[in-house]
Design an enzyme around this catalytic site. Sequence first.
Site, short mmCIF file in Angstrom:
data_model
loop_
_atom_site.label_atom_id
_atom_site.label_comp_id
_atom_site.label_asym_id
_atom_site.label_seq_id
_atom_site.Cartn_x
_atom_site.Cartn_y
_atom_site.Cartn_z
N HIS A 91 -4.55 7.94 -8.12
CA HIS A 91 -5.92 7.44 -8.27
C HIS A 91 -6.09 6.12 -7.51
O HIS A 91 -7.02 5.95 -6.72
CB HIS A 91 -6.23 7.25 -9.75
CG HIS A 91 -7.59 6.69 -10.03
ND1 HIS A 91 -8.67 7.49 -10.34
CD2 HIS A 91 -8.06 5.41 -10.05
CE1 HIS A 91 -9.74 6.74 -10.53
NE2 HIS A 91 -9.39 5.47 -10.36
N GLU A 92 -5.16 5.19 -7.76
CA GLU A 92 -5.25 3.89 -7.10
C GLU A 92 -4.99 4.00 -5.60
O GLU A 92 -5.52 3.20 -4.82
CB GLU A 92 -4.27 2.90 -7.75
CG GLU A 92 -4.49 2.66 -9.23
CD GLU A 92 -5.91 2.21 -9.57
OE1 GLU A 92 -6.56 1.60 -8.69
OE2 GLU A 92 -6.36 2.47 -10.69
N HIS A 145 -8.30 4.45 -3.88
CA HIS A 145 -8.99 3.18 -3.70
C HIS A 145 -8.36 2.38 -2.56
O HIS A 145 -9.05 1.82 -1.70
CB HIS A 145 -8.90 2.34 -4.98
CG HIS A 145 -9.68 2.89 -6.14
ND1 HIS A 145 -10.97 3.34 -6.03
CD2 HIS A 145 -9.34 3.03 -7.45
CE1 HIS A 145 -11.41 3.73 -7.21
NE2 HIS A 145 -10.43 3.57 -8.09
#
Length: 421
Positions: free
Chosen positions: A18-19, A22
């Site tokens: 997920h990170e 980003h």
Amino acid sequence: METVIAFIIIFGSLVTFHELGHFLFAKRAGIMVREFAVGFGPKILGIRKNETLYTIRLLPLGGYVRMAGEDFDTVQLQPGYRVGLIIGETGEVEKIYLNRNVANPDVLFLETEASDLEKDMFIKGYDDEGQLVRFNVSRKAVIYEKGQETLIAPYDRQFESKSVGQRAMAIFAGPLFNFILAFFIFLAIGLLQGVPTYEPIISEVGSNGPAQEAGMEKGDLVTGVNGTPIETWQEFALVIQENPGVPLQFEVERSGTRQILEVTPKTVTEKGETFGQIGVTYTSPVEKNPLKAVAFGAEQTITWIKRIFELLGMLVTGQFTIDALSGPVGIYKATEDVAKFGIYSLMNWAAILSINLGIMNLLPLPALDGGRLLFFLFEAIRGKPIDKQKEGMVHFVGIVLLMVLMLVVTWNDIQRFFFSS
């Protein structure tokens, strides 16, 4: 212990991916990423590479990517503040010491009169001889304060300097990568275990059930019911469930021959619902085909996205309450139960959790990715951003409410799994 390891690996992988979304899209937009963290709380391990600090933190319940310009992390030098400077060979400031006592003979001390460390990149002030001097500041200058190093972030490297589209994509990429991860997990299952064909082949026939009484045997391929072709197990099971007590003509293939068997599903009532059963079990045959594995990965990802949205709809409409939600404790307990069925079940569970994490983060709630995307939408419509202090207050309130919700859900989990009779 195995459950703890499985939980940490699964949850850590979901958060990391997920990170990573980003991180990659922030870097693609030219945004400086100060820290890539897996976990919250005290730092266990930290490695700096180029301008980013990569850390693993104590609590494996999330993570974050800290981008330059967020949370007011820029340094402002007030007039009259005494700083120490290291001037490089190019004549630009390469190091800025905010500590008043620096034991370094190469440091030039300056009483600041004016400075801009974001756009014009300069420091102007009075040296120890009282002369007014001005220095350009390197775009890669480092600020030292109380043992901490902070890399200067020119305005064009800050999050807020980017277009609405670039900022939105950097935020949306986190949930997007959760969906991508789920697809690859399902793809791996399809490649390693095989893709279910869902052919209606009887795996086992129970004793003294309607199927055994009618002469059905293990390995029978059901091709039709009452003259209607049957192609999948789901179709076969649905016909049985919808016809309790009704005689059905099953067409089956056995050892290359076609047979007609009459089976009457027995009537079963559970939790107020009535349905039919004939006493057979099923394990879908599998096929190892790379192309079908790709299709299987996409199909499963889309299916689970739809299912989770359906569950959210049921929550909104009150079809089930907050008591049915699970937090970290519930996820840990479910991981323990799933692990008993082997690695492929764990992989399937991880993919579902990844999709769930992506969807939850896309909800238009303050402090979540979806909440930030909502503010970007308002900005695009208005043509100017929302006041940062007001937006920050909304997100702060959202964080508090989410923490309260997490505590309530966790308490429900503890009562459900440890104190229920």
